[in-house]
Design an enzyme around this catalytic site. Sequence first.
Site, short mmCIF file in Angstrom:
data_model
loop_
_atom_site.label_atom_id
_atom_site.label_comp_id
_atom_site.label_asym_id
_atom_site.label_seq_id
_atom_site.Cartn_x
_atom_site.Cartn_y
_atom_site.Cartn_z
CD GLU A 171 -31.68 -28.22 -7.74
OE1 GLU A 171 -30.74 -27.46 -7.49
OE2 GLU A 171 -32.03 -28.54 -8.89
CB CYS B 70 -27.87 -25.80 -9.22
SG CYS B 70 -27.96 -25.84 -11.03
CG ASN C 174 -26.32 -30.96 -11.00
OD1 ASN C 174 -27.18 -31.79 -11.26
ND2 ASN C 174 -26.45 -29.68 -11.27
CD GLU C 175 -27.38 -28.42 -15.64
OE1 GLU C 175 -28.43 -28.91 -16.08
OE2 GLU C 175 -27.34 -27.30 -15.09
#
Length: 672
Positions: free
Chosen positions: A52, A258, A389-390
Amino acid sequence: MIKKVLLTGAIYASILSAYGQTNQKPTTDVYTVFADQKKAHIPSTMYGIFFEDINMAADGGVYAELVKNRSFEFGIPLQGWTPHEKNGNTIRDLNKYEALSNFLILNRGPESPDNPRYLRILETDAAKPLGISNEGFRGMGIKEGENYNFSILGRQGEQSSIKLNIELHGEDGSVIGKTELTPAGKDWKRYGVTFKATATANKAQLYIWLDGKGYIDMDMVSLFPEHTWKNRPGGLRADLVQKLADLHPGFLRFPGGCIVEGRDLANRYQWKKTLGDIDNRKTIISRWNQEIQGRFMADYYQSFGLGFMEYFLTAEDIGASPLPILNCGMACEFNTGEVVPLDQLDPYIQDALDLVEFANGGPDTKWGKLRTDLGHPKPFHLKMIGVGNEQWGPQYVERWKLFSKAIKDKYPDIKLVTSVGPLPSGEWFDLLNKTFRGLHADILDEHYYQRPEWFLKNVNRYDNYDRKGPKIFVGEYAAQSVATVSPDNKNNWECALSEAAYMTGLERNADVVNLASYAPLFAHVEAWQWTPNLIWFDNLRSYATPNYYVQQLFSLNKGTDVVPLLLNNEAVEGQNGCYATACLDKNTNELVIKFVNTTADNKSIKINIQAASGYQKTVSVTTLASTNKNAENSLTQPNVVSPIQSAAKMEGKSLNMDIEPYSLKVIRIKRG
């Protein structure tokens, strides 16, 4: 670097003496390996890399561009740049008000909507030449004897005749490399020149001086070392990619994290905008620029010089399966939580379908042809793709269902990676875990940033997971020495050792856990937001943490098939502070044992191997250890905690060994 040493009886005696063990006979625990009983196949993807762009991992990090804000597209167009005036040998910095009449930021929006701004410098007094310097990303790392490629998009003004004098200045202001360049025409064109640095500097700066009269327009001002990973022009920083290659990862997850989501949807990651000519890759502000209190970075932007083509190529280079993660119509729920209405989700779903075609399609397809035109006619053999992603909550489930149907209808063999939220337990996790199991999801992505004690207590986390349910991707994990998101977290040996213990549980459950990756990956020592991280670097150097070496030892020694390793007929999950797993490596015809001692005591062990075949006498042993649980590596001391290689001897089908305090041992025994 793995240091090699033969651990003779005398050396062992001195080690034991240091631990105060020589005057007492330790108890010997007897472990049994059932080497003919294959429990589970270990996937080639078992241990991989999570990338990331956080901690200046891309721009200013693995992307080797040295010029910050090269296209003048930051919120402050001249951020990173300083205008100058030269009077003889005296250089005077101009403030923004003095510079306004001679340094103009112009906007050609309709002509170049993704890169509209450019710089115009007007030179009116040949006796006082004007120039501009770039500070780089916390300086520029310059190496003596290295060639550097300077380039610009440029054009001369009407009736102008200006030559550019390019210089590299060291920390003391001395010139450590220079060349010249003369843009020749009135139309935009790329101009470049290569020159050699005459000294090394960790915080050099680039200066561009005007020689002549009139004005000149500049955009995409760039400086790259000639030596990049695989010497690709405009490529990646070789030492950092080499550290990734040395992990022998099974997969590369990209681009995050993120930043996939963005603080809002306008700032989300859009993979199609990261392909092709870098002049047309739109710069956006990083989601991480103001995310962590006390670690704000107003100059943190994404140029996307490291884009999806570069990610796929890097994965291919290092032998890793590509694992792209795409936005699912949701911005980061820790920020705005902005979502796309379900009836407007089609463009997001189409992006996912087009990505599979880009990676795997033939030249007769639209996106496969683009990949071919970009120089890669062969497919990238994409097998997995992440949807979100999350994310968490029912709004994620609604969107996931639409993505899943569309992707599976067209590409039934593509496995979908599915989020179960940012935490390893609790309401969010329970809802998604139950829901997606009911929906027969392929792979569930679990994340956890916890204290070392949590990792030791949860080694058996996957022992009772449904063997017929979804596979598990431990997509982000790292032991936190202080607390999650604390700036005081350390990459110390205690954290790395707890991760090693935990990984024995992952490997033992390889029939459930198919992928795992430590996170985050990279961090600039002067520009980080998050701790801990796997690899730290400055502008010239980098070092691997103890956590890195744990990941490396498990990856290099993952084997192909798990076999039982038992103490008193039980898996080794913390008895007497020890953790262990065993596997066969059919490629090398070896038995591989990973043994972790988390205590301050030396452990005297005996390993009995029950197998039809015999084993060679000489055993290879790799040890990662420190008597100091707070030990860390650094730029100046990179090998405080690093692997040491040695040898041991078998006695028939038994091995007697001392396991040092706070240590990970990898034992490889060749079948005879």
